[in-house]
Design an enzyme around this catalytic site. Sequence first.
Site, short mmCIF file in Angstrom:
data_model
loop_
_atom_site.label_atom_id
_atom_site.label_comp_id
_atom_site.label_asym_id
_atom_site.label_seq_id
_atom_site.Cartn_x
_atom_site.Cartn_y
_atom_site.Cartn_z
N ASP A 104 70.24 63.04 52.77
CA ASP A 104 71.68 63.27 52.91
C ASP A 104 72.25 64.04 51.74
O ASP A 104 71.66 64.13 50.66
CB ASP A 104 72.41 61.93 53.01
CG ASP A 104 72.27 61.28 54.36
OD1 ASP A 104 71.48 61.76 55.19
OD2 ASP A 104 72.96 60.26 54.60
N HIS A 155 76.60 66.39 58.33
CA HIS A 155 77.01 65.25 57.50
C HIS A 155 78.48 65.38 57.09
O HIS A 155 78.88 64.86 56.05
CB HIS A 155 76.10 65.15 56.28
CG HIS A 155 76.11 63.82 55.59
ND1 HIS A 155 76.07 62.61 56.27
CD2 HIS A 155 76.13 63.49 54.27
CE1 HIS A 155 76.07 61.61 55.40
NE2 HIS A 155 76.12 62.11 54.18
N HIS A 249 68.25 61.04 49.49
CA HIS A 249 69.27 62.05 49.21
C HIS A 249 68.65 63.27 48.54
O HIS A 249 67.68 63.16 47.80
CB HIS A 249 70.38 61.46 48.32
CG HIS A 249 71.15 60.38 49.02
ND1 HIS A 249 70.68 59.09 49.12
CD2 HIS A 249 72.32 60.42 49.71
CE1 HIS A 249 71.53 58.37 49.82
NE2 HIS A 249 72.54 59.14 50.18
#
Length: 293
Positions: A104, A155, A249
């Site tokens: 992410d 996102h 991430h």
Amino acid sequence: MRYPFYYVPACPCCGTSGSPVPAPHGLWRGYSPSAPALPYYPYIVGHPMVPLHGGYRIPEEHAGGPESAQERPPQPQLIDWSALYPNEVILHGPAVKKIALTYDDGPDEKWTPQVLDVLRDYKVKAAFFCVGWRIQKYPDSLKRIVREGHVVGNHSWNHPDLSKLPVNEVRNEILRTESEINRLTGRKTALLRPPYGALSDPLIKTAMALKYKIILWNVDSLDWSGLTAEQVATNILSHARPGAIILQHSAIGTGGNLQNTVNALPYTIETLRKQGYSFASLPELLGIPAYKE
């Protein structure tokens, strides 16, 4: 007795006053009536120990991470949404010995390339859920993600809590990011991961109307929270199950550090392979398309 604490200075962006906040458990060295204030690294909007200033509307220069413990709904809530919308809100794949890695908050020009280097060396394909303003700022990193065969997901544009926004703002966050991905890659992603995994009924129905599947996770590395590489790997390996979707991430907010995400990755991949797992892209694991036709 009192616990050690950090003193958070005023936010330089909006002037929000600072306040003492508890130190993470991992930094405690016992309790003492005279426990000193620990030095606090530069103010990070959205840091798990710092309430977001101005609610959920994060300025673009701070958006895209790090994650916020306060913003994340509890796991039972995630499971409830998946039960209510089993074909639209996905936590994991079928119980086969395959695992999907997802990242992410990228892209950026520091951590995303390092993650991509490791994935290339180990011939693993992953999914990158990208933040719109970062896509606009780091187009070459996004193009590399696609060029090397990874999946790109949506996102949002500014990394807000979409469950708290009006429907028109939710649509704008999603469609603005979709448009930027399409402009740079010629593809329209069909996969959405809402920031913090936060969901609401209007958000889910908006995503459905825009032809998105919502991809959450069932293994959280917590790599954004300052853990060591060993802790990141342990979080993944101790919770990995057949069909798992693993959250990590590939970018972080100002002052954050994902070096241990990168450092943990080779050992994590090697260990899971020794345990008989293979790595699958989300479309392969879930049997759904990554992009709209």
